[in-house]
Design an enzyme around this catalytic site. Structure first.
Site, short mmCIF file in Angstrom:
data_model
loop_
_atom_site.label_atom_id
_atom_site.label_comp_id
_atom_site.label_asym_id
_atom_site.label_seq_id
_atom_site.Cartn_x
_atom_site.Cartn_y
_atom_site.Cartn_z
CB THR A 39 45.36 40.36 31.70
OG1 THR A 39 44.15 40.05 32.07
CG2 THR A 39 45.48 41.74 30.91
CG ASP A 92 40.04 31.62 33.10
OD1 ASP A 92 40.08 31.57 31.85
OD2 ASP A 92 40.08 32.95 33.39
CB ILE A 116 44.12 31.81 34.65
CG1 ILE A 116 44.74 30.85 35.66
CG2 ILE A 116 43.94 31.29 33.21
CD1 ILE A 116 46.31 30.52 35.31
CB CYS A 117 41.86 34.77 32.01
SG CYS A 117 40.70 35.45 30.69
CB THR A 118 40.17 39.03 33.61
OG1 THR A 118 39.19 37.95 33.68
CG2 THR A 118 39.97 39.67 32.24
#
Lengths: 198, 198
Positions: free
Chosen positions: B133, B26, B113-115
């Protein structure tokens, strides 16, 4: 590169060589995929080493602290060598090259990402092998005696695996996981990191 | 998130927030692309910060030393917040959330990014926004009042940019570079790291 210990490969770690001016993503792409493989799907553990055991400063300034110095790490089942500008200096460093040669001789597999192939070459590991590398280094590698260069996302030649530039290291890692653990596991790793295989 | 200093965005760095148990890629995917943009094609400089200024240990064990503590970093032009399991703890850390809120208020853009989107949510930055997400957190985000969730590789909603899981951060970074510097520059960055845009 036989398994001199007689241990199954999963009992020996995937060891990533860190050095100053390595390209950050050459390390972090395969590191992520192999780590997810270990964390969720039974792959071998992953660790990092640097020459001194002190932090390295990668090409764009990311400072990374290794798990161990070369001399103190456990025996590698798989050796992963990233690339980047710093690979030129490592390719002239007798101490690191000696460690790479010894480690490769006992590892099951040796992988290089991007211009990390320079280090495998300098360690004398590529005689008679077909390899690939970053597009900027294909001509350089093509001039190495006894080495065949192929322009590809990655190349496996026996237990020497080499990848093209930077992000291709992720495809190499997935191909390795596929070879070791099968399509379904590789797909689960790719799904977790939302990486559609190429 | 106006440019309170009146400086062009390129004079203020892209600041990446580091924390324990963040997902390595990430961080490293966008870091690589933004750094290549800076190093070769005139993009802003990149730097890392952590709460204490001491090293963090990422989700799979990579130890990264930040450039500065939160209190000591320069003003961010762009804030990048990675995800990973550690985002849950950061989302309950008033000190880090206060810094995120203040930093976002003065930055041109905020990216997760992502979570990492959990951290933007906890900092109160997502009211009325559409976000995405990691696939494992879509339902969680859909329950946040005032937030619309879309399943996509990345979502831009004004100056809030969010990505899907892990590797999607690279696509978000490329989309950002494209928006700031044009198609040709984004393509050159992608070509250097051999990343065929999705």
């Amino acid at each position: 590169m036989t398994n001199a210990t007689g241990m199954p490969p999963n009992d020996r770690p995937v060891v990533f060589l860190l050095f100053d001016d390595m390209e950050e993503l050459d390390l972090a792409g395969p590191w992520e995929l192999f780590s997810v493989w270990h964390d969720r799907f039974g792959g071998p553990p992953c660790m990092t080493v640097s020459a001194s055991g002190h932090a390295v400063r990668a090409r764009y300034g990311l400072q990374i602290v290794p798990d161990a110095a070369l001399a103190d790490g456990p025996e590698a089942g798989v050796l992963v060598v990233p690339g980047g500008d710093g690979s030129r200096r490592v390719a002239e460093d007798g101490v690191i090259l000696g460690w790479v040669r010894q480690t490769a001789a006992r590892a099951e597999h040796v992988l290089s990402i991007c211009t990390g192939v320079r280090i495998l070459h300098a360690a004398g590991l590529l005689d008679g092998r077909t390899v690939t590398t970053h597009h900027s280094a294909l001509a350089e590698a093509a001039a190495w005696p006894g080495v065949t260069v192929r322009e590809a996302r990655y190349v496996r030649d026996g237990n020497v695996w080499t990848s093209a530039g930077v992000t291709a290291g992720m495809d190499l890692a997935l191909a390795f996981i596929r070879a070791e653990s099968g399509d379904a596991t590789a797909q689960k790793v790719a799904d977790f990191v939302e990486y559609p295989p190429r």
